[in-house]
Design a protein around this motif. Sequence first.
Motif, short mmCIF file in Angstrom:
data_model
loop_
_atom_site.label_atom_id
_atom_site.label_comp_id
_atom_site.label_asym_id
_atom_site.label_seq_id
_atom_site.Cartn_x
_atom_site.Cartn_y
_atom_site.Cartn_z
N CYS A 21 -13.77 -18.11 -3.96
CA CYS A 21 -13.46 -19.34 -4.69
C CYS A 21 -12.08 -19.31 -5.34
N THR A 22 -11.48 -18.22 -5.58
CA THR A 22 -10.20 -17.91 -6.23
C THR A 22 -10.43 -16.86 -7.31
N GLU A 23 -9.38 -16.12 -7.58
CA GLU A 23 -9.46 -15.07 -8.59
C GLU A 23 -9.79 -15.64 -9.96
N GLY A 24 -9.19 -16.79 -10.29
CA GLY A 24 -9.43 -17.37 -11.60
C GLY A 24 -10.88 -17.74 -11.85
N CYS A 25 -11.63 -17.97 -10.77
CA CYS A 25 -13.04 -18.34 -10.92
C CYS A 25 -13.94 -17.10 -10.95
N CYS A 26 -13.87 -16.27 -9.92
CA CYS A 26 -14.82 -15.15 -9.80
C CYS A 26 -14.16 -13.79 -9.63
N GLY A 27 -12.86 -13.71 -9.87
CA GLY A 27 -12.24 -12.42 -9.94
C GLY A 27 -11.61 -11.88 -8.68
N ALA A 28 -11.18 -10.63 -8.78
CA ALA A 28 -10.52 -9.94 -7.68
C ALA A 28 -10.68 -8.44 -7.93
N LEU A 29 -10.34 -7.65 -6.92
CA LEU A 29 -10.41 -6.20 -7.03
C LEU A 29 -9.00 -5.62 -6.97
N TYR A 30 -8.65 -4.84 -7.98
CA TYR A 30 -7.33 -4.22 -8.06
C TYR A 30 -7.45 -2.70 -8.14
N VAL A 31 -6.39 -2.04 -7.67
CA VAL A 31 -6.28 -0.60 -7.86
C VAL A 31 -4.80 -0.28 -8.11
N THR A 32 -4.53 0.76 -8.87
CA THR A 32 -3.16 1.20 -9.11
C THR A 32 -2.86 2.38 -8.19
N ILE A 33 -1.74 2.29 -7.46
CA ILE A 33 -1.35 3.30 -6.48
C ILE A 33 -0.07 3.98 -6.96
N LEU A 36 0.81 -1.22 0.00
CA LEU A 36 0.00 0.00 0.00
C LEU A 36 0.85 1.27 0.00
N ARG A 37 2.13 1.15 0.23
CA ARG A 37 2.99 2.33 0.21
C ARG A 37 3.08 2.86 -1.22
N ALA A 38 3.06 4.16 -1.35
CA ALA A 38 3.02 4.78 -2.67
C ALA A 38 4.40 5.31 -3.06
N THR A 39 4.80 5.06 -4.30
CA THR A 39 6.03 5.61 -4.87
C THR A 39 5.70 6.26 -6.21
N SER A 40 6.69 6.84 -6.81
CA SER A 40 6.47 7.49 -8.11
C SER A 40 6.25 6.47 -9.21
N ASP A 41 6.60 5.20 -8.95
CA ASP A 41 6.34 4.14 -9.91
C ASP A 41 4.97 3.54 -9.62
N PRO A 42 4.02 3.66 -10.53
CA PRO A 42 2.68 3.10 -10.29
C PRO A 42 2.74 1.60 -10.02
N GLN A 43 1.98 1.16 -9.03
CA GLN A 43 1.95 -0.26 -8.68
C GLN A 43 0.50 -0.73 -8.55
N GLU A 44 0.17 -1.81 -9.26
CA GLU A 44 -1.18 -2.36 -9.15
C GLU A 44 -1.22 -3.30 -7.94
N VAL A 45 -2.23 -3.11 -7.10
CA VAL A 45 -2.35 -3.86 -5.84
C VAL A 45 -3.70 -4.57 -5.82
N ARG A 46 -3.68 -5.84 -5.43
CA ARG A 46 -4.92 -6.58 -5.28
C ARG A 46 -5.47 -6.33 -3.88
N LEU A 47 -6.64 -5.74 -3.80
CA LEU A 47 -7.26 -5.42 -2.51
C LEU A 47 -8.13 -6.56 -1.99
N ALA A 48 -8.66 -7.39 -2.89
CA ALA A 48 -9.55 -8.48 -2.48
C ALA A 48 -9.56 -9.55 -3.56
N GLU A 49 -9.82 -10.78 -3.11
CA GLU A 49 -9.94 -11.92 -4.02
C GLU A 49 -11.23 -12.66 -3.72
N ALA A 50 -11.84 -13.22 -4.75
CA ALA A 50 -13.08 -13.98 -4.56
C ALA A 50 -12.85 -15.16 -3.63
#
Length: 274
Positions: free
Chosen positions: A102-114, A86-100
């Motif tokens: 059942c698994t991400e491959g089945c029902c997805g996940a939530l990502y944000v770029t910081i 969650l620490r922010a730098t000048s290099d954008p980083q995509e972070v997974r905040l949550a996973e389904a």
Amino acid sequence: METLRRNARSGDPVEARRAAWVIAESAKGGVPEGRFVIRVVVPDPHPVGFPVVEARIVIDGMPVVANAFDKGPAGSPDQLVHSGQLRATSDPQEVRLAEAYCTEGCCGALYVTITREGPEVIWKTWRSLLPGDHSLETRFDAAEYDREITRAEQDHSWEWPARTVARLVAEQFRADPAILGRWNCRPGWCTAWMRDFDTARLTFGYPARRTPFDEPSVQFGLVVDVRDRDPVATAAEIVESIREADPKTTAEIIGGTQDGAEKLGLAYRKPSRW
């Protein structure tokens, strides 16, 4: 409340810790206020199912995962907070905040770029497999954001004793690779599960170097009983015991094959506590 306090002194450990949990959660109040807040949430400590600890992100009073993703819980504090993701730098980083669940491959996940831009931290390019993906940007004062990240990283008040033991042992392994390295082993993960409330679990791999797929390697696991023991003293005892004696002689092989173990000169025993 008096009933809860009485139950928290019960001789039944499950009843006592559940009552203590309710008291502690009640003291926290409702949704925390603030532009950006991290709240670690420990579920009902009842040994049923596989409850997980969540690092819930709250922005302007709105729990992010609950608002944007209904397929699974927020990520754990180990994954989101103590990993530094969650620490922010000048290099954008995509972070997974949550996973389904059942698994991400089945029902997805939530990502944000910081990312960090001057005096601001920006969350943008939200992504999941659910309808309504968007690129809305959310901006935070960088100094306030950093203070909240630091506070969350240093806050271990939510831990129960077994979880504290696991964290302290993991910290020692990171600080001194020779603890396991002298036995040609490398650290794995250290944790505690709520369904097995009074035990800490740690793993390590052998040999220490990561071998090619076609060469034998195994994973060992240790289960440590923590009930009625001081967490700091218990962690120190675990580390000292591994310094003094090869942990491969007492740990169980929980990963790899029997054939691979035998090729490494190890006696394979079917694990009994994993």
